[in-house]
Design an enzyme around this catalytic site. Structure first.
Site, PDB file in Angstrom:
ATOM      1  N   GLN A   1       0.672  -1.078   0.281  1.00  0.00           N
ATOM      2  CA  GLN A   1       0.067   0.014  -0.290  1.00  0.00           C
ATOM      3  C   GLN A   1       0.791   1.253  -0.147  1.00  0.00           C
ATOM      4  OE1 GLN A   1      -3.127  -0.645   2.745  1.00  0.00           O
ATOM      5  NE2 GLN A   1      -1.661  -2.144   3.677  1.00  0.00           N
TER       6      GLN A   1
ATOM      7  N   ASP B   1       6.060   4.602  -2.074  1.00  0.00           N
ATOM      8  CA  ASP B   1       7.354   5.797  -1.836  1.00  0.00           C
ATOM      9  C   ASP B   1       8.538   5.069  -2.516  1.00  0.00           C
ATOM     10  OD1 ASP B   1       8.279   2.614  -0.401  1.00  0.00           O
ATOM     11  OD2 ASP B   1       7.003   4.693   1.350  1.00  0.00           O
TER      12      ASP B   1
ATOM     13  N   HIS C   1      -1.706   0.487  -3.979  1.00  0.00           N
ATOM     14  CA  HIS C   1      -2.047   2.550  -4.134  1.00  0.00           C
ATOM     15  C   HIS C   1      -2.212   3.113  -4.818  1.00  0.00           C
ATOM     16  CE1 HIS C   1      -4.274   1.907  -0.252  1.00  0.00           C
ATOM     17  NE2 HIS C   1      -5.295   1.356  -0.976  1.00  0.00           N
TER      18      HIS C   1
ATOM     19  N   GLY D   1       3.415  -4.166   9.363  1.00  0.00           N
ATOM     20  CA  GLY D   1       2.677  -2.924   8.916  1.00  0.00           C
ATOM     21  C   GLY D   1       1.511  -2.396   8.969  1.00  0.00           C
ATOM     22  N   THR D   2       0.833  -2.785   8.118  1.00  0.00           N
ATOM     23  CA  THR D   2      -0.587  -2.060   8.077  1.00  0.00           C
ATOM     24  C   THR D   2      -2.008  -2.154   9.079  1.00  0.00           C
ATOM     25  OG1 THR D   2      -2.233  -2.076   6.661  1.00  0.00           O
ATOM     26  CG2 THR D   2      -1.632  -3.683   6.723  1.00  0.00           C
ATOM     27  N   SER D   3      -2.340  -1.075   9.557  1.00  0.00           N
ATOM     28  CA  SER D   3      -3.527  -1.193  10.120  1.00  0.00           C
ATOM     29  C   SER D   3      -4.488  -1.645  10.371  1.00  0.00           C
ATOM     30  CB  SER D   3      -3.717   0.543  10.174  1.00  0.00           C
ATOM     31  OG  SER D   3      -4.554   1.268   9.850  1.00  0.00           O
TER      32      SER D   3
ATOM     33  N   ASN E   1       3.222  -6.825  13.805  1.00  0.00           N
ATOM     34  CA  ASN E   1       2.889  -4.813  13.213  1.00  0.00           C
ATOM     35  C   ASN E   1       3.406  -4.542  14.730  1.00  0.00           C
ATOM     36  OD1 ASN E   1       1.101  -2.464  14.180  1.00  0.00           O
ATOM     37  ND2 ASN E   1       0.230  -3.067  11.947  1.00  0.00           N
TER      38      ASN E   1
ATOM     39  N   ALA F   1       8.894  -4.009  12.479  1.00  0.00           N
ATOM     40  CA  ALA F   1       9.261  -4.898  10.966  1.00  0.00           C
ATOM     41  C   ALA F   1      10.722  -5.777  10.711  1.00  0.00           C
ATOM     42  CB  ALA F   1       9.036  -4.294  10.037  1.00  0.00           C
TER      43      ALA F   1
HETATM   44  P1  OAD Z   1      -1.410   3.326   8.962  1.00  0.00           P
HETATM   45  O1  OAD Z   1      -0.366   4.185   9.272  1.00  0.00           O
HETATM   46  O2  OAD Z   1      -2.778   3.772   9.192  1.00  0.00           O
HETATM   47  O3  OAD Z   1      -0.791   2.014   9.895  1.00  0.00           O
HETATM   48  C1  OAD Z   1       0.572   1.600  10.082  1.00  0.00           C
HETATM   49  C2  OAD Z   1       0.606   0.413  11.148  1.00  0.00           C
HETATM   50  O4  OAD Z   1       2.030   0.184  10.868  1.00  0.00           O
HETATM   51  C3  OAD Z   1       0.149   0.509  12.346  1.00  0.00           C
HETATM   52  O5  OAD Z   1      -0.753  -0.399  12.826  1.00  0.00           O
HETATM   53  C4  OAD Z   1       1.641   0.833  13.195  1.00  0.00           C
HETATM   54  O6  OAD Z   1       0.794   0.372  14.872  1.00  0.00           O
HETATM   55  C5  OAD Z   1       2.148   0.105  12.314  1.00  0.00           C
HETATM   56  N1  OAD Z   1       3.801   0.396  12.404  1.00  0.00           N
HETATM   57  C6  OAD Z   1       4.471   1.577  12.620  1.00  0.00           C
HETATM   58  N2  OAD Z   1       5.743   1.516  12.776  1.00  0.00           N
HETATM   59  C7  OAD Z   1       5.875  -0.370  12.077  1.00  0.00           C
HETATM   60  C8  OAD Z   1       7.260  -0.675  12.256  1.00  0.00           C
HETATM   61  N3  OAD Z   1       8.415   0.428  12.627  1.00  0.00           N
HETATM   62  N4  OAD Z   1       7.176  -2.091  12.544  1.00  0.00           N
HETATM   63  C9  OAD Z   1       6.075  -2.965  12.056  1.00  0.00           C
HETATM   64  N5  OAD Z   1       5.131  -2.104  12.925  1.00  0.00           N
HETATM   65  C10 OAD Z   1       5.231  -1.140  12.755  1.00  0.00           C
HETATM   66  O7  OAD Z   1      -0.967   2.654   7.551  1.00  0.00           O
HETATM   67  P2  OAD Z   1      -1.734   1.903   6.310  1.00  0.00           P
HETATM   68  O8  OAD Z   1      -2.138   0.685   7.109  1.00  0.00           O
HETATM   69  O9  OAD Z   1      -0.189   1.140   5.465  1.00  0.00           O
HETATM   70  O10 OAD Z   1      -3.939   5.331   1.450  1.00  0.00           O
HETATM   71  O11 OAD Z   1      -2.484   3.012   5.894  1.00  0.00           O
HETATM   72  C11 OAD Z   1      -3.505   2.415   4.885  1.00  0.00           C
HETATM   73  C12 OAD Z   1      -3.147   3.168   4.254  1.00  0.00           C
HETATM   74  O12 OAD Z   1      -4.195   4.411   4.401  1.00  0.00           O
HETATM   75  C13 OAD Z   1      -2.825   4.096   2.783  1.00  0.00           C
HETATM   76  O13 OAD Z   1      -2.064   3.389   2.025  1.00  0.00           O
HETATM   77  C14 OAD Z   1      -3.108   5.308   2.582  1.00  0.00           C
HETATM   78  C15 OAD Z   1      -3.598   5.675   4.010  1.00  0.00           C
HETATM   79  O14 OAD Z   1      -4.476   6.751   3.886  1.00  0.00           O
HETATM   80  C16 OAD Z   1      -3.791   6.143   0.787  1.00  0.00           C
HETATM   81  O15 OAD Z   1      -3.458   7.572   0.721  1.00  0.00           O
HETATM   82  C17 OAD Z   1      -4.679   5.627  -0.643  1.00  0.00           C
END
Ligand code: OAD
Length: 249
Positions: free
Chosen positions: A105, A108, A123, A191-193, A217, A235
């Site tokens: 997703q 970068d 994305h 690493g996705t919420s 996560n 991660a």
């Molecule tokens: P989020 O910011 O919603 O979630 C990031 C997740 O990674 C969270 O659950 C954190 O706890 C976790 N996290 C942070 N640092 C970490 C690490 N070092 N190791 C492991 N986990 C870690 O980001 P996404 O789930 O990617 O969409 O968000 C999904 C989409 O929402 C994005 O692609 C973007 C956004 O709006 C669009 O722009 C279309």
């Protein structure tokens, strides 16, 4: 850690490995996530004002500047241990006649810069921009843009090649995702919420299709309880341990 051994075992048994990645994968490169309470993009900015087609129509200069700044930031960042370990997992899978794909997703380009071969940008990409007139991608863009908004050669405006809220995922990506979810026997969300759909639904689709599912996560997510296993931590660290485990074992 016992979970690393269990995930390594699942990897050894798998023939079709699918990774779903989110902003947490790039966090250790210094790229903000979206939903971190302090540093996340969506705690500082309103997605409605920046990440929708309406926002771009309303204020193309503001939206272009915001994405251009993010583009410059990612170009200044480097892949981290998580990206590097996933390159090794891919190589290991190929050595063992398994398929391996990253559905990311993230926009970068860091997986590709690290050396991953099969990456599906569900994305889109911050590094690819296209004309609002012809929808054609425009190559060799200045960094930064000279004007906000930025003009495309055909008279349209340049818009980032990312998926905005309210837009469909790229068609080719969707086709590939369907294929991979149908055949996956190991699905790892990293690493996705688990909040943004449709990607948030994919672990469950894979599980219902028979895949073993794992979540890596730092924090619990609304989906944590639906995975077959959960590995809690950063991660980079977890994936580096996984590589040691499969290479050593
Ligand atoms: P989020 O910011 O919603 O979630 C990031 C997740 O990674 C969270 O659950 C954190 O706890 C976790 N996290 C942070 N640092 C970490 C690490 N070092 N190791 C492991 N986990 C870690 O980001 P996404 O789930 O990617 O969409 O968000 C999904 C989409 O929402 C994005 O692609 C973007 C956004 O709006 C669009 O722009 C279309």
């Amino acid at each position: 850690m016992k979970e690393i051994e269990a995930l390594a075992k699942a990897l050894r048994n798998a023939k079709h490995v699918v990774v779903l990645g989110g902003a947490g994968v790039s966090a250790e490169s210094g790229i903000p996530t979206f939903r971190d309470a302090l540093e996340g993009y969506w705690s500082k900015y309103d997605p409605e004002l920046l990440a929708t087609p309406e926002a771009f129509r309303r204020d193309p200069a503001l939206v272009t500047r915001w994405y251009d700044e993010r583009r410059q930031k990612v170009l200044a960042c480097q892949p981290n241990d998580a990206h590097r370990a996933l390159v090794e997992v891919e190589a290991w899978c190929h050595e063992h006649a398994s398929t391996f794909v990253i559905l990311t997703q993230n926009v970068d380009g860091l997986h590709q810069r690290a050396g991953s071969k099969d990456v599906v940008e569900v994305h889109g990409s911050l590094l690819k921009w296209r004309s609002t007139r012809s929808n054609q991608e425009v190559e060799d863009l200045p960094i930064p843009f000279r004007t906000y908004p930025a003009n495309a050669p055909d008279g349209g405006l340049l818009r980032p090649g990312v998926v905005w809220f309210g837009e469909n995922l790229p068609e080719l990506a969707v086709e590939r995702v369907e294929l991979e979810l149908a055949r996956a026997d190991l699905f790892i969300a990293i690493g996705t919420s688990g909040i943004v759909y449709p990607a948030a639904a994919w672990s469950e689709v894979a599980r219902q299709n028979g895949a073993f599912t794992a979540e890596i996560n730092r924090d619990p997510t609304p989906l944590s309880s639906s995975f077959n296993m959960v590995l809690r931590g950063n991660a980079g660290e977890i994936l580096t341990s996984l590589i040691s485990e499969i290479r050593g074992g």
